[in-house]
Design a protein around this motif. Structure first.
Motif, PDB file in Angstrom:
ATOM      1  N   ALA A  23      18.153  89.405  94.979  1.00 39.17           N
ATOM      2  CA  ALA A  23      17.747  88.293  95.718  1.00 39.17           C
ATOM      3  C   ALA A  23      18.779  88.058  96.478  1.00 39.17           C
ATOM      4  O   ALA A  23      20.123  87.887  96.260  1.00 39.17           O
ATOM      5  CB  ALA A  23      17.812  87.178  94.776  1.00 39.17           C
ATOM      6  N   GLY A  24      18.610  87.804  98.001  1.00 42.02           N
ATOM      7  CA  GLY A  24      19.728  87.351  98.823  1.00 42.02           C
ATOM      8  C   GLY A  24      20.537  88.570  99.329  1.00 42.02           C
ATOM      9  O   GLY A  24      21.571  88.404 100.145  1.00 42.02           O
ATOM     10  N   ASP A 175      19.392  86.958 108.444  1.00 41.03           N
ATOM     11  CA  ASP A 175      20.404  85.798 107.712  1.00 41.03           C
ATOM     12  C   ASP A 175      19.368  84.633 107.213  1.00 41.03           C
ATOM     13  O   ASP A 175      19.592  84.228 106.067  1.00 41.03           O
ATOM     14  CB  ASP A 175      21.267  85.315 108.919  1.00 41.03           C
ATOM     15  CG  ASP A 175      22.369  86.390 109.057  1.00 41.03           C
ATOM     16  OD1 ASP A 175      22.551  87.303 108.262  1.00 41.03           O
ATOM     17  OD2 ASP A 175      22.999  86.089 110.198  1.00 41.03           O
ATOM     18  N   GLY A 176      18.413  84.525 107.851  1.00 36.57           N
ATOM     19  CA  GLY A 176      17.569  83.429 107.316  1.00 36.57           C
ATOM     20  C   GLY A 176      16.914  83.753 106.011  1.00 36.57           C
ATOM     21  O   GLY A 176      16.925  82.871 104.905  1.00 36.57           O
ATOM     22  N   LEU A 177      16.442  84.897 105.985  1.00 43.04           N
ATOM     23  CA  LEU A 177      15.797  85.596 104.744  1.00 43.04           C
ATOM     24  C   LEU A 177      16.841  85.687 103.541  1.00 43.04           C
ATOM     25  O   LEU A 177      16.405  85.338 102.395  1.00 43.04           O
ATOM     26  CB  LEU A 177      15.207  86.971 105.038  1.00 43.04           C
ATOM     27  CG  LEU A 177      13.894  86.907 106.016  1.00 43.04           C
ATOM     28  CD1 LEU A 177      13.692  88.269 106.183  1.00 43.04           C
ATOM     29  CD2 LEU A 177      12.813  86.152 105.220  1.00 43.04           C
ATOM     30  N   ARG A 178      17.959  85.975 103.882  1.00 47.04           N
ATOM     31  CA  ARG A 178      19.069  86.291 103.118  1.00 47.04           C
ATOM     32  C   ARG A 178      19.456  84.723 102.537  1.00 47.04           C
ATOM     33  O   ARG A 178      19.532  84.703 101.229  1.00 47.04           O
ATOM     34  CB  ARG A 178      20.391  86.612 103.458  1.00 47.04           C
ATOM     35  CG  ARG A 178      21.433  87.033 102.759  1.00 47.04           C
ATOM     36  CD  ARG A 178      22.871  87.356 103.480  1.00 47.04           C
ATOM     37  NE  ARG A 178      22.573  88.659 103.711  1.00 47.04           N
ATOM     38  CZ  ARG A 178      22.821  89.484 104.951  1.00 47.04           C
ATOM     39  NH1 ARG A 178      22.532  88.366 106.180  1.00 47.04           N
ATOM     40  NH2 ARG A 178      22.640  90.602 105.324  1.00 47.04           N
ATOM     41  N   SER A 183      14.936  89.054  98.716  1.00 51.52           N
ATOM     42  CA  SER A 183      15.358  90.743  98.655  1.00 51.52           C
ATOM     43  C   SER A 183      14.706  91.435 100.067  1.00 51.52           C
ATOM     44  O   SER A 183      13.462  91.406  99.886  1.00 51.52           O
ATOM     45  CB  SER A 183      14.901  91.294  97.403  1.00 51.52           C
ATOM     46  OG  SER A 183      15.533  90.582  96.403  1.00 51.52           O
ATOM     47  N   VAL A 184      15.531  91.944 100.673  1.00 55.71           N
ATOM     48  CA  VAL A 184      15.003  92.627 101.971  1.00 55.71           C
ATOM     49  C   VAL A 184      15.431  93.938 101.985  1.00 55.71           C
ATOM     50  O   VAL A 184      16.624  94.134 101.812  1.00 55.71           O
ATOM     51  CB  VAL A 184      15.733  91.753 103.063  1.00 55.71           C
ATOM     52  CG1 VAL A 184      14.876  92.192 104.453  1.00 55.71           C
ATOM     53  CG2 VAL A 184      15.327  90.329 103.094  1.00 55.71           C
ATOM     54  N   VAL A 185      14.432  94.673 102.448  1.00 53.30           N
ATOM     55  CA  VAL A 185      14.841  96.243 102.856  1.00 53.30           C
ATOM     56  C   VAL A 185      14.224  96.622 104.045  1.00 53.30           C
ATOM     57  O   VAL A 185      12.928  96.121 104.508  1.00 53.30           O
ATOM     58  CB  VAL A 185      14.156  97.274 101.685  1.00 53.30           C
ATOM     59  CG1 VAL A 185      14.289  98.593 102.172  1.00 53.30           C
ATOM     60  CG2 VAL A 185      14.570  96.879 100.353  1.00 53.30           C
ATOM     61  N   ILE A 186      14.985  96.883 105.026  1.00 52.77           N
ATOM     62  CA  ILE A 186      14.812  97.276 106.440  1.00 52.77           C
ATOM     63  C   ILE A 186      14.831  98.833 106.542  1.00 52.77           C
ATOM     64  O   ILE A 186      16.051  99.482 105.842  1.00 52.77           O
ATOM     65  CB  ILE A 186      15.557  96.656 107.405  1.00 52.77           C
ATOM     66  CG1 ILE A 186      17.216  97.073 107.577  1.00 52.77           C
ATOM     67  CG2 ILE A 186      15.255  95.131 107.483  1.00 52.77           C
ATOM     68  CD1 ILE A 186      17.615  96.573 108.675  1.00 52.77           C
TER      69      ILE A 186
END
Length: 205
Positions: A23-24, A175-178, A183-186
């Motif tokens: 998360a984050g 940054d906003g999603l963080r 949890s972000v995967v690009i």
């Protein structure tokens, strides 16, 4: 991802990788064009079974049932519908109001573009997004991703068709999603975006 390798039938499997996107956190998966980055993303989303290893969401195997519930995906060829700007953003979340839409568009650098539209947020985009440029389309999709409610966000080639200012918009969205604890995967071949990630995973041998 635990020793995760992905492949469509008849395709050479990707190099096994192990990583966690907590998360984050933003994790960038990189590799040469055609190496299987998008295939790996489909496996993380539960759309494709792993060739080897495990793709886990919250400790359990990823499945297609996670899509839209706990996992959101923005694919490189995600669709813009022949309806208004705001309704295209509401694809992410049906209760997006006008203020939220305006803020999301500002985050991706589309405020000036919005000001030029004859009917503002109610302006029709056109089927398949045919009335917007490639860069505007990509920014609209990023704005949609920023409004999505799912705790896990998977984004395919977020910098595609974007100039330097557009890549700053990508950084702002990530940054906003963080900050929202997502949890972000690009997956990307654009190495200039790696400074926006907390960790980088390579599929190159």
């Amino acid at each position: 991802a635990r020793g995760l390798s992905a492949a469509w039938p008849g395709m050479a499997p990707t190099t096994p990788v192990t990583f966690t996107a907590a998360a984050g956190e933003v994790v960038a998966v990189v590799g040469a064009s055609g190496i299987g980055k998008t295939t790996l993303l489909a496996t993380l989303a539960g759309v494709l079974a792993p060739h080897a290893g495990e793709a886990l969401v919250d400790g359990r195997p990823a499945s297609v049932e996670d899509l839209g519930r706990s996992v959101g995906v923005t694919s490189e060829d995600a669709h813009l519908f022949g309806t208004s700007v705001i309704e295209n953003l509401r694809v992410a979340r049906g209760d997006v109001d006008e203020d939220e839409a305006v803020r999301a568009l500002a985050t991706v650098g589309l405020s000036a573009w919005l000001d030029t539209l004859p009917d503002g947020l109610e302006t029709l985009v056109g089927s398949g997004g045919g009335t917007v440029s490639g860069g505007e389309r990509r920014r609209l999709l990023l704005a949609r991703a920023s409004l999505a409610p799912q705790p896990v966000q998977l984004i395919d080639e977020p910098g595609e068709h974007l100039d330097g200012a557009g890549r700053e918009a990508v950084r702002a969205v990530l940054d906003g999603l963080r900050q929202q604890g997502r949890s972000v995967v690009i997956v990307t071949h654009d190495l200039s975006l790696l400074d926006a990630a907390d960790r980088t995973v390579s599929l190159d041998a």
